[in-house]
Enzyme design. Structure first.
Site, PDB file in Angstrom:
ATOM      1  N   ASP A 136      20.235  12.624   1.327  1.00 22.46           N
ATOM      2  CA  ASP A 136      19.606  12.480   2.639  1.00 22.46           C
ATOM      3  C   ASP A 136      20.395  13.243   3.686  1.00 22.46           C
ATOM      4  OD1 ASP A 136      17.879  10.863   1.440  1.00 22.46           O
ATOM      5  OD2 ASP A 136      18.501   9.001   2.435  1.00 22.46           O
ATOM      6  N   ASP A 164      18.938  16.114   6.002  1.00 24.75           N
ATOM      7  CA  ASP A 164      18.897  15.993   7.460  1.00 24.75           C
ATOM      8  C   ASP A 164      19.623  17.153   8.138  1.00 24.75           C
ATOM      9  OD1 ASP A 164      17.450  13.735   7.233  1.00 24.75           O
ATOM     10  OD2 ASP A 164      19.117  12.350   7.551  1.00 24.75           O
ATOM     11  N   SER A 175     -20.814   9.527   1.768  1.00 24.15           N
ATOM     12  CA  SER A 175     -20.163   8.340   1.227  1.00 24.15           C
ATOM     13  C   SER A 175     -20.642   8.199  -0.219  1.00 24.15           C
ATOM     14  CB  SER A 175     -20.419   7.158   2.158  1.00 24.15           C
ATOM     15  OG  SER A 175     -21.267   6.238   1.620  1.00 24.15           O
ATOM     16  N   LEU A 176     -20.295   7.146  -0.897  1.00 23.18           N
ATOM     17  CA  LEU A 176     -20.641   7.021  -2.313  1.00 23.18           C
ATOM     18  C   LEU A 176     -21.575   5.847  -2.531  1.00 23.18           C
ATOM     19  CD1 LEU A 176     -17.177   7.488  -4.070  1.00 23.18           C
ATOM     20  CD2 LEU A 176     -19.157   9.001  -4.294  1.00 23.18           C
ATOM     21  N   GLU A 224     -12.449   8.526 -12.197  1.00 27.05           N
ATOM     22  CA  GLU A 224     -11.233   8.469 -11.379  1.00 27.05           C
ATOM     23  C   GLU A 224     -11.071   7.098 -10.762  1.00 27.05           C
ATOM     24  OE1 GLU A 224     -11.587  11.468  -8.334  1.00 27.05           O
ATOM     25  OE2 GLU A 224     -12.287  12.873  -9.862  1.00 27.05           O
ATOM     26  N   LYS A 250     -10.651   4.630  -7.627  1.00 24.06           N
ATOM     27  CA  LYS A 250     -11.094   4.656  -6.237  1.00 24.06           C
ATOM     28  C   LYS A 250      -9.982   4.062  -5.371  1.00 24.06           C
ATOM     29  CE  LYS A 250     -15.180   3.728  -3.432  1.00 24.06           C
ATOM     30  NZ  LYS A 250     -14.562   3.166  -2.240  1.00 24.06           N
ATOM     31  N   ASP A 268      -7.908   2.732  -2.366  1.00 26.20           N
ATOM     32  CA  ASP A 268      -8.394   1.920  -1.260  1.00 26.20           C
ATOM     33  C   ASP A 268      -7.577   2.194   0.004  1.00 26.20           C
ATOM     34  OD1 ASP A 268      -9.992   0.140  -0.020  1.00 26.20           O
ATOM     35  OD2 ASP A 268      -9.099  -1.652  -0.904  1.00 26.20           O
ATOM     36  N   GLU A 312      -7.533  10.451   0.256  1.00 27.98           N
ATOM     37  CA  GLU A 312      -7.435   9.093   0.785  1.00 27.98           C
ATOM     38  C   GLU A 312      -6.000   8.862   1.246  1.00 27.98           C
ATOM     39  OE1 GLU A 312     -10.357   7.595   0.628  1.00 27.98           O
ATOM     40  OE2 GLU A 312      -9.974   5.458   0.906  1.00 27.98           O
ATOM     41  N   TYR A 334      -8.726  14.116  -3.948  1.00 30.52           N
ATOM     42  CA  TYR A 334      -9.665  13.912  -5.055  1.00 30.52           C
ATOM     43  C   TYR A 334     -10.824  14.890  -5.125  1.00 30.52           C
ATOM     44  CZ  TYR A 334     -11.981  11.292  -1.343  1.00 30.52           C
ATOM     45  OH  TYR A 334     -12.536  10.934  -0.153  1.00 30.52           O
ATOM     46  N   LYS A 390     -17.647  -0.682  -8.240  1.00 35.06           N
ATOM     47  CA  LYS A 390     -16.676  -1.498  -7.507  1.00 35.06           C
ATOM     48  C   LYS A 390     -16.349  -2.742  -8.299  1.00 35.06           C
ATOM     49  CE  LYS A 390     -16.980   0.078  -2.882  1.00 35.06           C
ATOM     50  NZ  LYS A 390     -16.958  -0.303  -1.486  1.00 35.06           N
ATOM     51  N   CYS A 407      11.013 -33.149   7.799  1.00 30.24           N
ATOM     52  CA  CYS A 407      11.358 -32.298   6.665  1.00 30.24           C
ATOM     53  C   CYS A 407      11.197 -33.068   5.353  1.00 30.24           C
ATOM     54  CB  CYS A 407      12.790 -31.807   6.807  1.00 30.24           C
ATOM     55  SG  CYS A 407      13.373 -30.897   5.368  1.00 30.24           S
ATOM     56  N   CYS A 434      14.994 -33.549   3.942  1.00 33.14           N
ATOM     57  CA  CYS A 434      16.073 -34.279   4.612  1.00 33.14           C
ATOM     58  C   CYS A 434      15.567 -35.173   5.732  1.00 33.14           C
ATOM     59  CB  CYS A 434      17.107 -33.304   5.156  1.00 33.14           C
ATOM     60  SG  CYS A 434      16.525 -32.399   6.590  1.00 33.14           S
ATOM     61  N   CYS A 494      12.890 -26.679   9.735  1.00 28.45           N
ATOM     62  CA  CYS A 494      13.769 -27.835   9.695  1.00 28.45           C
ATOM     63  C   CYS A 494      15.051 -27.421  10.402  1.00 28.45           C
ATOM     64  CB  CYS A 494      14.062 -28.237   8.256  1.00 28.45           C
ATOM     65  SG  CYS A 494      15.438 -29.390   8.158  1.00 28.45           S
ATOM     66  N   CYS A 520      20.573 -29.718   5.163  1.00 30.95           N
ATOM     67  CA  CYS A 520      19.305 -29.828   4.443  1.00 30.95           C
ATOM     68  C   CYS A 520      19.504 -29.062   3.128  1.00 30.95           C
ATOM     69  CB  CYS A 520      18.209 -29.209   5.299  1.00 30.95           C
ATOM     70  SG  CYS A 520      16.601 -29.237   4.536  1.00 30.95           S
TER      71      CYS A 520
HETATM   72  P1  AMP Z   1     -17.397   3.982   0.428  1.00 33.50           P
HETATM   73  O1  AMP Z   1     -16.354   3.953   1.505  1.00 33.50           O
HETATM   74  O2  AMP Z   1     -17.575   2.677  -0.259  1.00 33.50           O
HETATM   75  O3  AMP Z   1     -18.657   4.677   0.854  1.00 33.50           O
HETATM   76  O4  AMP Z   1     -16.791   4.920  -0.716  1.00 33.50           O
HETATM   77  C1  AMP Z   1     -16.606   6.282  -0.493  1.00 33.50           C
HETATM   78  C2  AMP Z   1     -15.156   6.546  -0.209  1.00 33.50           C
HETATM   79  O5  AMP Z   1     -14.343   6.277  -1.323  1.00 33.50           O
HETATM   80  C3  AMP Z   1     -14.911   7.999   0.059  1.00 33.50           C
HETATM   81  O6  AMP Z   1     -15.176   8.329   1.391  1.00 33.50           O
HETATM   82  C4  AMP Z   1     -13.436   8.117  -0.228  1.00 33.50           C
HETATM   83  O7  AMP Z   1     -12.724   7.911   0.951  1.00 33.50           O
HETATM   84  C5  AMP Z   1     -13.124   6.957  -1.147  1.00 33.50           C
HETATM   85  N1  AMP Z   1     -12.533   7.376  -2.426  1.00 33.50           N
HETATM   86  C6  AMP Z   1     -11.401   6.837  -2.946  1.00 33.50           C
HETATM   87  N2  AMP Z   1     -11.082   7.394  -4.113  1.00 33.50           N
HETATM   88  C7  AMP Z   1     -12.004   8.353  -4.364  1.00 33.50           C
HETATM   89  C8  AMP Z   1     -12.193   9.274  -5.435  1.00 33.50           C
HETATM   90  N3  AMP Z   1     -11.366   9.315  -6.488  1.00 33.50           N
HETATM   91  N4  AMP Z   1     -13.265  10.105  -5.357  1.00 33.50           N
HETATM   92  C9  AMP Z   1     -14.118  10.040  -4.304  1.00 33.50           C
HETATM   93  N5  AMP Z   1     -13.988   9.184  -3.271  1.00 33.50           N
HETATM   94  C10 AMP Z   1     -12.952   8.331  -3.285  1.00 33.50           C
HETATM   95 ZN    ZN Z   2      15.463 -30.374   6.068  1.00 35.20          ZN
END
Ligand code: AMP
Ligand code: ZN
Length: 664
Positions: free
Chosen positions: A32, A36, A81-82, A112, A114, A116, A171, A223, A310, A404, A407, A422, A428
């Protein structure tokens, strides 16, 4: 090109390489301190010679300051979106629809995870990151480039021989471990803790202060690549190209033939997702051939060539039997629900956390209530709600105790805390035992031979009332305690002896002062020389220490104002514990005639401090190992050739603690 410019370019290249090694390849090739130093040199040169400014310099990763708002900009390619599914039937009908359009049922899928977190869209042109947008409404998103630049695994400059201009989607997430660490730090600083990695990640990228963003442990998993120039045949090839360009593309994807392979992947990760270092909320199935993707196209909202499967929130109903109230080391009372055992994603859950008094009161639980229990990834199961149709009798509402459970002292609540405490800190028993357990724990004094159960036993027998008793143990009587064999008494004796050479920082952390965790004790040690200095500091000067908030400062002051605690320190001092920072002690000649080689990354000191320490005590430093080397001082990541060479020549290998021993 002049010397300055070429040095700036060189520094940028070296730093980029280290970032890539560290953040994408998990290889740590520099301490580090040295890192730095390079970064400081670069920042310094850039500020003195602004003519060489480059907005993609790695120096911009420390945060670019405050913005007053984000600009909204259009994505080049829409961010769809998916479509979601939770069931095999829906998955099958999605496959049937695609087969019909493609006129074949023989095609590959790329499966793949997903991730979060929060989605982001990066634009690169001619090898440079131009901007980063949030998904927004899919057509337009917020420009969060300054925030994304703070994420070191996002390359700012790339090899542009693959594609000249493209958008790459990913993501923003936080790894579970980093999340826990972040919360621990916030707790120490007295700041409110975050709820979960997902919300923290998506909240962080929308902060207007990019310096604060730089402090959040964000990662960017990529992705998909979208570009007119794509000549590749399949999505999986594109993922590999993204990797070759230096992007962080986690290697969990699997290309499978047909739906059976997809189902296998789904089931595998449903069972094993808790072992992942990050959170997922499902998997994404993509038709692998780009030509097929083009043929399938998009609906107004989703691609027809991809779908998200999902996982159901692992949420089940069970009966609440009772609530226990645990007393922690710091006296905090935490309610724990005892449940009718229930199987959730492969493991039996009998207990669930309710976190705090405040949370328990929100639910107003009764014995026999039917409660929803949720187990998310790595986190302890928690109660998320009550099935109001199936409640226990209203006469059985569970009250929070006023005293408590251990005690019987009357509990107190501070406005700033979500929990009752406590106040009987000294007597205690769970608090007293917890302090001793904390003191001997691995991260503090690491005393071998004194396990949690032994401590409890010795405490209740009256042999061990506080941590100073550890150093006056009557080993003969201990050997007589049933089940405590001679050998373990021997072991314990040695563990106690060894602990006397533990550095000040470990001792300070081991004292268990509220809010003074590992990182706070490190910061404190950087500023002070001895415990006496710390004991006499005012709240104001304590608060001036990096990362020490007012709450921690008050807690330190209160700890040392207590007569018993001051006595404790005196007893520990006479037991021989280290209460001064050896690296700041006076010059000696204890190492004269000795030659040292330093290698690896150290925990308590920077490499520079170790070097200093050796030199001010009369030792010599050499960079390579030879028969003249007296010691190799090794930290973690010691190179294997250095290790082998030292072994061959019979050069003793010591760590930083032994080095300090050697000096004193
Ligand atoms: P949703 O938000 O339920 O519409 O799901 C779509 C979102 O899933 C996309 O906008 C991505 O941000 C997210 N996501 C996470 N992992 C993946 C992946 N491996 N491929 C595509 N989308 C993904
Ligand atoms: Zn206590």
């Amino acid at each position: 090109m002049n010397e300055i410019e070429s040095r700036i370019l060189e520094l940028r290249e070296i730093i980029n390489k280290h970032n890539h090694n560290y953040y994408n390849l998990d290889k740590n090739l520099i301490s580090d301190f040295d890192y730095d130093k390079l970064l400081d040199e670069l920042i310094n040169l850039e500020s003195r010679y602004p003519e060489y400014f480059d907005e993609n310099s790695p120096s911009n990763r420390v945060g670019g300051g405050l913005s007053d708002k984000f600009n909204s900009e259009s994505h080049i390619y829409q961010m769809y979106s998916l479509d979601n599914t939770y069931s095999n039937e829906e998955l099958e009908s999605w496959y049937a629809r695609a087969s019909k359009i493609l006129d074949t049922d023989d095609f590959e899928f790329c499966c793949e995870l997903k991730y979060d977190g929060a989605s982001v869209n990066l634009l690169y042109e001619n090898g440079k990151l131009l901007r980063a947008l949030t998904r927004g409404d899919g057509t337009q998103g917020d420009n969060i480039t300054n925030n994304i630049k703070t994420i070191r695994s996002v390359p700012l400059n790339i090899d542009n021989s693959f594609l000249k201009k493209f958008e790459i989607r990913g993501e923003i997430i936080i790894l579970n471990d980093s999340f826990k660490q972040l919360n621990r730090k916030r707790e120490e600083l007295g700041e409110p803790i975050f709820k979960n990695p997902r919300n923290t990640a998506s909240g962080s990228i929308k902060l207007l202060d990019s310096n604060e963003v730089a402090r959040r442990p964000l990662q960017c998993f990529l992705y998909s690549i979208v570009s007119d120039e794509v000549k590749m045949k399949s999505h999986s090839e594109l993922l590999n190209i993204a990797r070759d360009m230096g992007f962080d593309v986690p290697k969990y994807e699997k290309v499978v033939d047909g739906l059976d392979g997809v189902k296998e992947y789904i089931n595998y990760w449903d069972k094993n997702r808790s072992s992942l270092p990050f959170e997922i909320d499902g998997i994404v199935i993509k038709v692998n051939y780009i030509d097929f993707q083009k043929k399938l196209g998009f609906t107004s909202k989703f691609p027809r060539w991809a779908i998200a499967y999902k996982y159901k929130a692992e949420n089940l109903v069970t009966k609440l039997n009772s609530i226990s109230f645990n007393v922690g080391r710091t006296g905090a009372i935490t309610p724990v629900a005892n449940l009718e055992p229930v199987l959730i994603s492969g493991s039996t859950v009998k207990r669930a956390s309710l976190h705090s008094f405040d949370q328990m009161m929100k639910l107003r639980l009764r014995v026999n209530d039917s409660v929803y229990v949720e187990k998310g990834g790595e986190i302890i199961p928690k109660i998320t709600g009550i099935d109001i149709e199936n409640r226990g009798s209203k006469y059985d509402e569970i009250k929070f105790p006023t005293n408590c459970p251990e005690c019987n002292s009357e509990l107190v609540k501070l406005d700033s805390e979500a929990n009752f405490f406590c106040p009987n800190v000294k007597d205690c028993s769970p608090q007293a035992i917890g302090r001793i357990q904390h003191f001997v724990s691995r991260k503090a004094m690491n005393i071998d031979g004194l396990g949690d159960e032994t401590i409890k036993l010795l405490y209740h027998k009256g042999y061990l009332k506080d941590i100073s008793d550890i150093f006056d143990l009557d080993y003969d009587s201990i050997s007589l305690i049933q089940g405590h064999a001679d050998k373990s008494a021997e072991n314990l004796k040695m563990g106690v002896e060894n602990s006397k050479s533990k550095p000040f920082q470990k001792v300070l952390y081991g004292l268990g002062i509220r809010y003074v965790g590992e990182s706070a004790s490190k910061k404190i040690i950087k500023k002070i020389k001895s415990i006496d200095e710390l004991m006499n500091m005012s709240i104001e000067s304590l608060s001036e220490i990096d990362e020490i908030g007012e709450k921690t400062a008050v807690s330190i002051k209160e700890f040392f104002q207590d007569e018993d605690n001051r006595d404790l320190i005196t007893r520990l001092k006479s037991a021989g514990l280290v209460f001064i920072d050896n690296s700041k002690t006076d010059i000696s000649s204890s190492l004269s005639n000795l030659t040292f080689v330093i290698s690896g990354v150290f925990e308590m000191h920077t490499r520079e401090e170790i070097k200093n320490l050796i030199e001010i005590n009369g030792g010599k430093i050499s960079t390579s190992i030879s028969s003249k080397t007296s010691y190799l001082v090794a930290g973690s990541n010691l190179g294997s050739t250095k290790y082998a060479k030292a072994n061959n020549l019979g050069v003793p290998i010591i760590n930083e603690v032994s080095l300090i021993d050697l000096i004193s």
